[in-house]
Structure formats: structure tokens, C-alpha cells
Design a protein around this motif. Sequence first.
Motif, PDB file in Angstrom:
ATOM      1  N   LEU A  19       0.685  -0.851   0.292  1.00 52.76           N
ATOM      2  CA  LEU A  19      -0.016   0.147   0.361  1.00 52.76           C
ATOM      3  C   LEU A  19       1.229   1.172  -0.348  1.00 52.76           C
ATOM      4  CD1 LEU A  19      -2.779   1.012   0.044  1.00 52.76           C
ATOM      5  CD2 LEU A  19      -2.866   1.236   2.580  1.00 52.76           C
ATOM      6  N   LEU A  20       0.461   2.028  -1.313  1.00 51.88           N
ATOM      7  CA  LEU A  20       1.160   3.271  -0.510  1.00 51.88           C
ATOM      8  C   LEU A  20       0.069   4.359  -0.892  1.00 51.88           C
ATOM      9  CD1 LEU A  20       3.761   2.832  -4.399  1.00 51.88           C
ATOM     10  CD2 LEU A  20       4.245   2.750  -2.039  1.00 51.88           C
ATOM     11  N   LEU A  21       0.883   5.859  -0.269  1.00 50.84           N
ATOM     12  CA  LEU A  21       0.102   6.590   0.118  1.00 50.84           C
ATOM     13  C   LEU A  21      -0.255   8.319  -0.867  1.00 50.84           C
ATOM     14  CD1 LEU A  21       0.557   6.574   4.080  1.00 50.84           C
ATOM     15  CD2 LEU A  21      -1.191   5.599   2.701  1.00 50.84           C
ATOM     16  N   SER A  22       0.688   7.103  -1.742  1.00 51.22           N
ATOM     17  CA  SER A  22       0.725   8.491  -3.080  1.00 51.22           C
ATOM     18  C   SER A  22       1.148   7.795  -4.362  1.00 51.22           C
ATOM     19  CB  SER A  22       1.254   9.983  -2.695  1.00 51.22           C
ATOM     20  OG  SER A  22       2.843   9.764  -3.004  1.00 51.22           O
ATOM     21  N   SER A  45      -3.962   4.761  -1.330  1.00 55.43           N
ATOM     22  CA  SER A  45      -4.182   5.341  -0.775  1.00 55.43           C
ATOM     23  C   SER A  45      -3.829   6.869  -0.460  1.00 55.43           C
ATOM     24  CB  SER A  45      -4.752   4.638   0.583  1.00 55.43           C
ATOM     25  OG  SER A  45      -5.367   4.929   1.499  1.00 55.43           O
ATOM     26  N   LYS A  46      -4.091   7.297   0.711  1.00 55.81           N
ATOM     27  CA  LYS A  46      -4.171   8.458   0.758  1.00 55.81           C
ATOM     28  C   LYS A  46      -3.814   9.125   1.636  1.00 55.81           C
ATOM     29  CE  LYS A  46      -8.126  10.832  -1.016  1.00 55.81           C
ATOM     30  NZ  LYS A  46      -8.756  11.562  -1.900  1.00 55.81           N
ATOM     31  N   LEU A  47      -3.387  10.166   2.711  1.00 53.27           N
ATOM     32  CA  LEU A  47      -3.846  10.882   3.699  1.00 53.27           C
ATOM     33  C   LEU A  47      -4.990  12.022   4.479  1.00 53.27           C
ATOM     34  CD1 LEU A  47      -0.250  11.996   5.064  1.00 53.27           C
ATOM     35  CD2 LEU A  47      -1.408   8.730   6.226  1.00 53.27           C
ATOM     36  N   GLY A  48      -5.874  11.252   5.207  1.00 55.93           N
ATOM     37  CA  GLY A  48      -6.215  11.869   6.135  1.00 55.93           C
ATOM     38  C   GLY A  48      -5.953  13.187   6.326  1.00 55.93           C
ATOM     39  N   PRO A  49      -7.409  14.158   7.693  1.00 58.37           N
ATOM     40  CA  PRO A  49      -7.287  14.947   8.001  1.00 58.37           C
ATOM     41  C   PRO A  49      -6.078  14.385   9.836  1.00 58.37           C
ATOM     42  CG  PRO A  49      -9.222  14.913   8.199  1.00 58.37           C
ATOM     43  CD  PRO A  49      -8.038  14.137   6.935  1.00 58.37           C
ATOM     44  N   ALA A  55     -13.436   9.247   6.547  1.00 57.99           N
ATOM     45  CA  ALA A  55     -14.027   8.413   6.699  1.00 57.99           C
ATOM     46  C   ALA A  55     -14.558   7.070   4.976  1.00 57.99           C
ATOM     47  CB  ALA A  55     -16.246   9.112   6.438  1.00 57.99           C
ATOM     48  N   LYS A  56     -14.268   8.512   3.918  1.00 56.48           N
ATOM     49  CA  LYS A  56     -14.456   7.747   2.927  1.00 56.48           C
ATOM     50  C   LYS A  56     -12.924   7.003   2.741  1.00 56.48           C
ATOM     51  CE  LYS A  56     -14.698   7.887  -1.649  1.00 56.48           C
ATOM     52  NZ  LYS A  56     -15.945   5.812  -2.341  1.00 56.48           N
ATOM     53  N   ILE A  57     -11.764   7.465   2.711  1.00 52.22           N
ATOM     54  CA  ILE A  57     -10.565   6.715   2.716  1.00 52.22           C
ATOM     55  C   ILE A  57     -10.441   5.115   3.656  1.00 52.22           C
ATOM     56  CG2 ILE A  57      -8.366   6.941   2.990  1.00 52.22           C
ATOM     57  CD1 ILE A  57      -8.054   9.593   3.266  1.00 52.22           C
ATOM     58  N   THR A  58     -11.208   5.691   4.250  1.00 53.86           N
ATOM     59  CA  THR A  58     -11.179   4.149   5.340  1.00 53.86           C
ATOM     60  C   THR A  58     -12.213   3.027   4.939  1.00 53.86           C
ATOM     61  OG1 THR A  58     -10.928   4.724   7.205  1.00 53.86           O
ATOM     62  CG2 THR A  58     -11.834   2.675   6.902  1.00 53.86           C
TER      63      THR A  58
END
Length: 388
Positions: free
Chosen positions: A167-170, A191-195, A371-374
Motif C-alpha cells: 500500500l502506497l499513500l500516493s 490510498s492517501k492520508l486524511g486529516p 470516512a471515505k478513505i477507510t
Amino acid sequence: MKVLYFTNAPFSDLEISYVGELEKYVEVKVLMLVLPQTKKSGAISLDCQPEELGVIPATDYPGMEKYTNMMSLDRWAIVNNPIGSNLKTSWILAKKVADVVKEYQPDILHITLYGLLQVFLSWLIDKNIKKIITIHDVVAHDKQSIVRYMYDKICRKLTLKHFNNILLLSHVDAPLLEKSLSHTPHRTFFSKLGPYTYLRNYPIGQNLYGKYILFFGSIRPYKGVDVLMEAYKKSNCVKQGIKLVIAGKDIDGNVLNNDQEDNIIILNRYIENDELATLIVNSLFAVLPYKSATQSGVTKSAIALNKPMVCTNVGNLPNEVIDGKYGKIVNHDDVNSLCVGINYMIDNPNQVEQFARNIRSDFETGNNSWAKITEDLVTNVYSTILNK
């Protein structure tokens, strides 16, 4: 679905936010590695560390009780290493973590680090357990010794032989990863990072510094603090009485010098969460003068508190801090370009306020929210791994 999530303390600012949302979708247990040098890192600040080498429930771990209001401690355990990583401690802890894996029987084992412990763990656990690893940085940003470089290379190769779902975050480092794994079977997910929403749990204290712009986070050569100080001195901040606050520990002790100036405030230490939240909220804006980067948790800390930023054009930062929407993007390792970006923010306070409103509206809900990322991670990553 049962997920065992094995991470380490420096990523705790990410994990507290992510796991809090993940609990709504799956049954999850979290193991967090704590070493003497990481007991104050990320969102975690522990004043003492037990002498026991092993896995300790977070409910029994001294200092963890203060996080009760932001994490379900009964789901967390600390992989406690009070000695430091070496062949012996890594083997002992790998066996203890393997016992937890055997007892918990997860559908998915998700780790966020590679090292000797993870190599040993991959040898000890049931080969049929589905596995995934998050790689935060494909290439180290700091210059490494040849010994450290070879150690990391070997550990990563051995770990990824078993943890071949990645899994990469970008998307930034994907080509480098694919090149390095051209002969290793694997699947790459994104995926990506959330706040970093945990920061919202802290009350905002008094502003101690008046008007100021802010750099925060651990200080390393690649983060460009030297460029920031030069750009600040040339900017409009000085004549307008706006200070520069640099908040974070100089990890290697060779970035900051002893030349203190009245308008540059250096807080060379670990910054506790409550102080960090206060510093971010009371600042005019944050500055990330990085010379290299992949993605950054610093942007997500600022975003959690609706604070605009000036960032350099490295790694994924231009996609995290969209130019003209959440702040300004400038050239990296360029004093003049950074100075122009700072001046723009100083001279256009109404625009900075609009950036803050944009952050607030775009990260509370929608594709940038946890919520969307997860949901995407569970549906498009975990479920895919289980079904193939």
C-alpha cells in the motif's frame, strides 16, 4: 473481517485517526512498537517505559491512559522494546507478536514498517494469512550511510518476499517501487492520508508569540529549515513584526545553529500535542520548505485545524496543498521562491482566510475525509486481498 494492524509510534498521529474510523467497518486489533527513541513521537508522548520486553495491553501501559478519549485502548497493545533493535530483541519480539497473531487469527495482517522484527515475523506466522504492508517512503529522504542503506535494502527485500501486497499513500514513488521490485511478485494498492483529527481533542491555549508563521515537525536536513530562515529574513514578515516559530526537535543536532534572533523563535524539543494544536491554530499559516518528500503528515496536522500552508513542489505535496486552494506551492531549495510565497500569504490575508474555508469544507466530508478513505481501503484493498 478481522484485521491485525502492526505499526510503530512515529506513525501514531496517522493511526489514531485511521483506526478510529476502521473500527466502524471491521474487527481490529492494533499493535504499536515503542522503542526508547520513539516513546515521544507522532501523537504519542510517554514519560517512562517498562523494562519488560514484550507485548503489553495499552490499558496496562503507563502513560497510555491519557489517550482514552481518542482511541479504544482495549483494542491496542504496545510492543515494548526498552533496549533497542538488535538481532536478539527483534527475534524475541517477533515470537511474541507471532503468538498474538496465532491467538487473534486475523483475516489480514497489515504492517507499516520493515526491519529485522518484521523479517522474523514473516518466517514465524501462518503462510496462509493474507498480508499487506504500507510503505511510507520508497526512498529515504536523509542521506544514509552505506551500512544503513544495505541494512534497509536487505530487510525490505526479505519482508516484501512475504508481504507482497503493498500500500502506497500516493502515486509519487510508484515508478521507483515498481523498478526495485521488477523481479518480485507483488500487487500495489493506493490510498492517501486524511486529516490528523486527534489534534481536535486538545483545548487551544494562549498565543504566546503574537503574529507568527510556523514550521513544525521533527527537524532533519531534507526539511529545508535553513532555506526557510533565509527566506524569512528577506520577506515582508520582519518589517511587519511577524515572527517565525520553528517548533520541533533537531534530530541529528546539526541543522539548527546557536544564532538566536529576536524574531526567530526556536523550540528545539518534542512538541506535546496540546502545545502543537495551540501553535497551529494561533499561527498565520504553516510553512513546509522541504527539499524532498513523499507525502507529509505535517500537512494533515495543519489541515485538521484548517490552517493554510506554503509548501514546496516536492513529492506529493502539490497534490496535498493545491496551489491557490489550500495555500501556495513554491520551488524547493529556492530562497527567493519561498520568500515570494511567504510574502503572498502575508500581503493577502483575505485570500488566506479563503484557503482556510476551503480546507474546512473539503476535508470534513467527501473523498478527503477518513470516512471515505477507510471505506475505500476496506472495500477496494482488504476485500480484494481476501478474495484473490
